[in-house]
Design a protein around this motif. Structure first.
Motif, short mmCIF file in Angstrom:
data_model
loop_
_atom_site.label_atom_id
_atom_site.label_comp_id
_atom_site.label_asym_id
_atom_site.label_seq_id
_atom_site.Cartn_x
_atom_site.Cartn_y
_atom_site.Cartn_z
N ASN A 93 0.83 -1.21 0.00
CA ASN A 93 0.00 0.00 0.00
C ASN A 93 0.87 1.27 0.00
OD1 ASN A 93 -2.40 -1.42 -0.03
ND2 ASN A 93 -2.68 -1.35 2.20
N GLY A 96 2.27 1.81 -3.43
CA GLY A 96 1.21 2.31 -4.30
C GLY A 96 0.89 3.77 -4.04
N ALA A 97 0.90 4.17 -2.78
CA ALA A 97 0.60 5.56 -2.43
C ALA A 97 1.69 6.50 -2.92
CB ALA A 97 0.44 5.69 -0.92
N ALA A 100 1.48 6.86 -6.61
CA ALA A 100 0.35 7.72 -6.98
C ALA A 100 0.72 9.20 -6.82
CB ALA A 100 -0.87 7.37 -6.13
N THR A 127 -8.07 9.84 -2.45
CA THR A 127 -8.07 9.22 -3.77
C THR A 127 -6.74 8.58 -4.13
OG1 THR A 127 -7.51 11.35 -4.80
CG2 THR A 127 -9.85 10.78 -4.65
N LEU A 128 -5.76 8.62 -3.23
CA LEU A 128 -4.48 7.98 -3.48
C LEU A 128 -4.60 6.47 -3.26
CD1 LEU A 128 -1.97 10.38 -1.68
CD2 LEU A 128 -2.38 10.18 -4.14
N LYS A 129 -4.00 5.72 -4.13
CA LYS A 129 -4.00 4.27 -4.01
C LYS A 129 -3.31 3.84 -2.72
CE LYS A 129 -2.44 0.09 -6.41
NZ LYS A 129 -1.72 -0.43 -7.62
N GLY A 130 -3.91 2.89 -2.02
CA GLY A 130 -3.30 2.34 -0.82
C GLY A 130 -3.49 3.15 0.44
N ASP A 132 -5.89 4.66 3.39
CA ASP A 132 -7.18 4.48 4.06
C ASP A 132 -7.47 5.66 4.98
OD1 ASP A 132 -5.61 4.13 6.33
OD2 ASP A 132 -6.01 1.98 6.52
#
Length: 213
Positions: A93, A96-97, A100, A127-130, A132
């Protein structure tokens, strides 16, 4: 959150008691939003303190954010010192963040978030991947000085066990509930003090079993 008034009173009393017994809280300095994001993503399960230790460990062998960005989850998990499946998930995650962020900014930087409104910053992070709700709140609170209450999965579990939040409430609902009941000026101190709540519960071996009327 359902029965918010009831739980707000319980939470207030528990916090006041813990604040009296806890040492003066030391508030962390996380002025770099990318570092705040990394700690937020790595800390989603066990909180920011453990995540910061892991990130510091990783940065002793990895040169910078770009090296983290182009690594794979297994490599980063090894660098943070935890190769468990959950750690690999958190590291995936994080990669990925950061990727992004790079894709949007053409560099690994979130300094632009300091120039826009808190609501816009939240929307960007969401809206960023990974990323929460814990990581979003961590960046808003610690790096942007906004009003947010990040609640790790460990703290959420303890809050439920101690009957300080509705057991059916999601983490997002609990964070929103706490933001309504903890002022922006108290948010950082509240979060630092509440970090000791889980260890305090384990060491006491007791639960307050007051029932809801």
């Amino acid at each position: 959150m359902k029965d918010g008034t009831f739980y707000a009173e319980r939470l207030k009393k528990a916090y006041a008691k813990l604040r009296k017994s806890a040492p003066a809280p030391e508030l962390p300095e996380l002025s770099d939003p990318v570092r705040g994001l990394a700690i937020g993503v790595l800390g989603t399960d066990f909180g920011e303190e453990r995540a910061e230790r892991q990130l510091n460990h990783a940065l002793t062998t990895m040169v910078d954010w770009n090296e983290i960005r182009v690594s794979n989850a297994a490599e980063l998990s090894s660098a943070v010192g935890d190769t468990s499946p959950d750690s690999v998930r958190r590291c995936r995650n994080l990669i990925g963040a950061i990727q992004a962020v790079y894709d949007r900014e053409n560099k690994v930087s979130l300094e632009r978030l300091k120039t826009i409104g808190r609501r816009e910053a939240r929307a960007y992070l969401e809206t960023l991947k990974g990323v929460d709700e814990f990581a979003v709140a961590a960046v808003v609170l610690w790096s942007l000085n906004g009003h947010a209450i990040p609640v790790s999965n460990r703290l959420l579990h303890v809050l439920r066990q101690a009957e300080l939040v509705n057991p059916a409430a999601t983490r997002a609902e609990v964070q929103a509930f706490m933001e309504r009941n903890v002022s922006a000026s108290q948010a950082k101190e509240f979060c630092v003090v509440m970090r000791s709540f889980a260890p305090a519960q384990r060491s006491s071996g007791r639960r307050n079993m007051t029932r809801k009327p």
